[in-house]
Design a protein around this motif. Structure first.
Motif, PDB file in Angstrom:
ATOM      1  N   MET A  23       0.846  -1.158   0.000  1.00  0.00           N
ATOM      2  CA  MET A  23       0.000   0.000   0.000  1.00  0.00           C
ATOM      3  C   MET A  23       0.905   1.238   0.000  1.00  0.00           C
ATOM      4  O   MET A  23       1.860   1.324   0.761  1.00  0.00           O
ATOM      5  CB  MET A  23      -0.894  -0.044   1.246  1.00  0.00           C
ATOM      6  N   ILE A  24       0.602   2.203  -0.844  1.00  0.00           N
ATOM      7  CA  ILE A  24       1.389   3.426  -0.944  1.00  0.00           C
ATOM      8  C   ILE A  24       0.589   4.580  -0.351  1.00  0.00           C
ATOM      9  O   ILE A  24      -0.556   4.806  -0.729  1.00  0.00           O
ATOM     10  CB  ILE A  24       1.784   3.705  -2.402  1.00  0.00           C
ATOM     11  N   ASN A  25       1.203   5.295   0.611  1.00  0.00           N
ATOM     12  CA  ASN A  25       0.575   6.404   1.328  1.00  0.00           C
ATOM     13  C   ASN A  25       1.564   7.531   1.513  1.00  0.00           C
ATOM     14  O   ASN A  25       2.773   7.327   1.422  1.00  0.00           O
ATOM     15  CB  ASN A  25       0.138   5.969   2.729  1.00  0.00           C
ATOM     16  N   GLU A  26       1.034   8.702   1.846  1.00  0.00           N
ATOM     17  CA  GLU A  26       1.887   9.790   2.294  1.00  0.00           C
ATOM     18  C   GLU A  26       1.899   9.734   3.813  1.00  0.00           C
ATOM     19  O   GLU A  26       0.846   9.604   4.444  1.00  0.00           O
ATOM     20  CB  GLU A  26       1.351  11.128   1.810  1.00  0.00           C
ATOM     21  N   ALA A  27       3.087   9.812   4.402  1.00  0.00           N
ATOM     22  CA  ALA A  27       3.204   9.669   5.854  1.00  0.00           C
ATOM     23  C   ALA A  27       4.279  10.591   6.396  1.00  0.00           C
ATOM     24  O   ALA A  27       5.239  10.924   5.701  1.00  0.00           O
ATOM     25  CB  ALA A  27       3.543   8.223   6.206  1.00  0.00           C
ATOM     26  N   ILE A  28       4.124  10.974   7.660  1.00  0.00           N
ATOM     27  CA  ILE A  28       5.161  11.717   8.374  1.00  0.00           C
ATOM     28  C   ILE A  28       6.240  10.705   8.727  1.00  0.00           C
ATOM     29  O   ILE A  28       5.962   9.674   9.345  1.00  0.00           O
ATOM     30  CB  ILE A  28       4.603  12.367   9.657  1.00  0.00           C
ATOM     31  N   THR A  29       7.466  10.997   8.330  1.00  0.00           N
ATOM     32  CA  THR A  29       8.553  10.038   8.465  1.00  0.00           C
ATOM     33  C   THR A  29       9.753  10.689   9.135  1.00  0.00           C
ATOM     34  O   THR A  29      10.177  11.765   8.732  1.00  0.00           O
ATOM     35  CB  THR A  29       8.968   9.519   7.067  1.00  0.00           C
ATOM     36  N   LEU A  30      10.281  10.023  10.156  1.00  0.00           N
ATOM     37  CA  LEU A  30      11.526  10.451  10.785  1.00  0.00           C
ATOM     38  C   LEU A  30      12.649   9.746  10.040  1.00  0.00           C
ATOM     39  O   LEU A  30      12.701   8.517  10.001  1.00  0.00           O
ATOM     40  CB  LEU A  30      11.555  10.086  12.267  1.00  0.00           C
ATOM     41  N   ILE A  31      13.524  10.536   9.429  1.00  0.00           N
ATOM     42  CA  ILE A  31      14.574   9.975   8.587  1.00  0.00           C
ATOM     43  C   ILE A  31      15.936  10.266   9.204  1.00  0.00           C
ATOM     44  O   ILE A  31      16.210  11.389   9.621  1.00  0.00           O
ATOM     45  CB  ILE A  31      14.516  10.569   7.170  1.00  0.00           C
ATOM     46  N   ALA A  54      15.566  14.204  10.377  1.00  0.00           N
ATOM     47  CA  ALA A  54      14.580  15.122   9.811  1.00  0.00           C
ATOM     48  C   ALA A  54      13.205  14.466   9.817  1.00  0.00           C
ATOM     49  O   ALA A  54      13.075  13.275   9.530  1.00  0.00           O
ATOM     50  CB  ALA A  54      14.968  15.499   8.390  1.00  0.00           C
ATOM     51  N   CYS A  55      12.180  15.256  10.163  1.00  0.00           N
ATOM     52  CA  CYS A  55      10.793  14.824  10.051  1.00  0.00           C
ATOM     53  C   CYS A  55      10.259  15.384   8.733  1.00  0.00           C
ATOM     54  O   CYS A  55      10.232  16.601   8.547  1.00  0.00           O
ATOM     55  CB  CYS A  55       9.961  15.354  11.217  1.00  0.00           C
ATOM     56  N   GLU A  56       9.883  14.500   7.835  1.00  0.00           N
ATOM     57  CA  GLU A  56       9.440  14.908   6.513  1.00  0.00           C
ATOM     58  C   GLU A  56       8.173  14.166   6.132  1.00  0.00           C
ATOM     59  O   GLU A  56       7.961  13.025   6.554  1.00  0.00           O
ATOM     60  CB  GLU A  56      10.515  14.613   5.468  1.00  0.00           C
ATOM     61  N   SER A  57       7.360  14.820   5.320  1.00  0.00           N
ATOM     62  CA  SER A  57       6.185  14.163   4.756  1.00  0.00           C
ATOM     63  C   SER A  57       6.633  13.506   3.457  1.00  0.00           C
ATOM     64  O   SER A  57       7.042  14.193   2.522  1.00  0.00           O
ATOM     65  CB  SER A  57       5.086  15.184   4.502  1.00  0.00           C
ATOM     66  N   GLY A 113       1.428  -7.242  13.291  1.00  0.00           N
ATOM     67  CA  GLY A 113       0.217  -6.503  12.952  1.00  0.00           C
ATOM     68  C   GLY A 113       0.408  -5.007  12.801  1.00  0.00           C
ATOM     69  O   GLY A 113      -0.510  -4.301  12.421  1.00  0.00           O
ATOM     70  N   LYS A 114       1.608  -4.497  13.102  1.00  0.00           N
ATOM     71  CA  LYS A 114       1.885  -3.069  12.967  1.00  0.00           C
ATOM     72  C   LYS A 114       2.271  -2.746  11.525  1.00  0.00           C
ATOM     73  O   LYS A 114       2.769  -3.597  10.797  1.00  0.00           O
ATOM     74  CB  LYS A 114       3.040  -2.649  13.881  1.00  0.00           C
ATOM     75  N   ASN A 115       2.061  -1.473  11.157  1.00  0.00           N
ATOM     76  CA  ASN A 115       2.475  -1.018   9.837  1.00  0.00           C
ATOM     77  C   ASN A 115       3.946  -0.609   9.863  1.00  0.00           C
ATOM     78  O   ASN A 115       4.394   0.047  10.801  1.00  0.00           O
ATOM     79  CB  ASN A 115       1.634   0.188   9.391  1.00  0.00           C
ATOM     80  N   GLU A 138      17.989   5.155   7.795  1.00  0.00           N
ATOM     81  CA  GLU A 138      16.828   4.540   8.447  1.00  0.00           C
ATOM     82  C   GLU A 138      15.658   5.498   8.382  1.00  0.00           C
ATOM     83  O   GLU A 138      15.835   6.699   8.245  1.00  0.00           O
ATOM     84  CB  GLU A 138      17.125   4.244   9.923  1.00  0.00           C
ATOM     85  N   TYR A 139      14.448   4.946   8.531  1.00  0.00           N
ATOM     86  CA  TYR A 139      13.253   5.781   8.551  1.00  0.00           C
ATOM     87  C   TYR A 139      12.159   5.080   9.333  1.00  0.00           C
ATOM     88  O   TYR A 139      12.090   3.853   9.378  1.00  0.00           O
ATOM     89  CB  TYR A 139      12.762   6.122   7.145  1.00  0.00           C
ATOM     90  N   THR A 140      11.323   5.890   9.998  1.00  0.00           N
ATOM     91  CA  THR A 140      10.234   5.391  10.831  1.00  0.00           C
ATOM     92  C   THR A 140       9.010   6.260  10.617  1.00  0.00           C
ATOM     93  O   THR A 140       9.118   7.479  10.536  1.00  0.00           O
ATOM     94  CB  THR A 140      10.627   5.445  12.323  1.00  0.00           C
ATOM     95  N   GLU A 141       7.845   5.641  10.540  1.00  0.00           N
ATOM     96  CA  GLU A 141       6.591   6.364  10.318  1.00  0.00           C
ATOM     97  C   GLU A 141       5.999   6.830  11.646  1.00  0.00           C
ATOM     98  O   GLU A 141       6.069   6.124  12.656  1.00  0.00           O
ATOM     99  CB  GLU A 141       5.588   5.451   9.615  1.00  0.00           C
ATOM    100  N   TYR A 142       5.414   8.028  11.636  1.00  0.00           N
ATOM    101  CA  TYR A 142       4.688   8.560  12.788  1.00  0.00           C
ATOM    102  C   TYR A 142       3.320   9.044  12.331  1.00  0.00           C
ATOM    103  O   TYR A 142       3.170   9.517  11.210  1.00  0.00           O
ATOM    104  CB  TYR A 142       5.464   9.716  13.440  1.00  0.00           C
ATOM    105  N   ALA A 143       2.336   8.955  13.208  1.00  0.00           N
ATOM    106  CA  ALA A 143       0.972   9.367  12.874  1.00  0.00           C
ATOM    107  C   ALA A 143       0.828  10.888  12.862  1.00  0.00           C
ATOM    108  O   ALA A 143       0.060  11.428  12.074  1.00  0.00           O
ATOM    109  CB  ALA A 143      -0.016   8.753  13.855  1.00  0.00           C
ATOM    110  N   LYS A 144       1.555  11.575  13.746  1.00  0.00           N
ATOM    111  CA  LYS A 144       1.448  13.028  13.868  1.00  0.00           C
ATOM    112  C   LYS A 144       2.834  13.652  13.790  1.00  0.00           C
ATOM    113  O   LYS A 144       3.818  13.070  14.246  1.00  0.00           O
ATOM    114  CB  LYS A 144       0.839  13.417  15.213  1.00  0.00           C
ATOM    115  N   LEU A 145       2.890  14.869  13.260  1.00  0.00           N
ATOM    116  CA  LEU A 145       4.148  15.603  13.187  1.00  0.00           C
ATOM    117  C   LEU A 145       4.698  15.876  14.578  1.00  0.00           C
ATOM    118  O   LEU A 145       5.910  15.794  14.809  1.00  0.00           O
ATOM    119  CB  LEU A 145       3.960  16.909  12.413  1.00  0.00           C
TER     120      LEU A 145
END
Length: 72
Positions: A1-9, A49-52, A63-65, A18-25
């Protein structure tokens, strides 16, 4: 599944390591501040950096994304 997400890079010497997804900025920025406070101060080639970003997401065995890859 392809989405736009807030990502800590994590950038090492200018390359994504490395990169990790977060729900909120705000959660991403909080994690970034915590990491930077606990990191050694003499690491000049490390940057967080936190980037969209547009990312490919997959469910892990728990079960986690998880981000599979960043789509450029």
């Amino acid at each position: 599944m392809i989405n736009e997400a807030i990502t800590l890079i994590l950038y090492l010497a200018g390359d994504m390591a490395e990169y990790t997804e977060y729900a909120k900025l705000s959660k991403c920025l909080k994690a970034k501040r915590t990491i930077e406070r606990n990191l050694y101060k003499d690491t000049g080639n490390v940057r967080y950096a936190c980037e969209s970003r547009v990312v490919e997401i997959s469910k892990g065995p728990d079960g986690k994304n998880y981000i599979v890859k960043i789509v450029e």
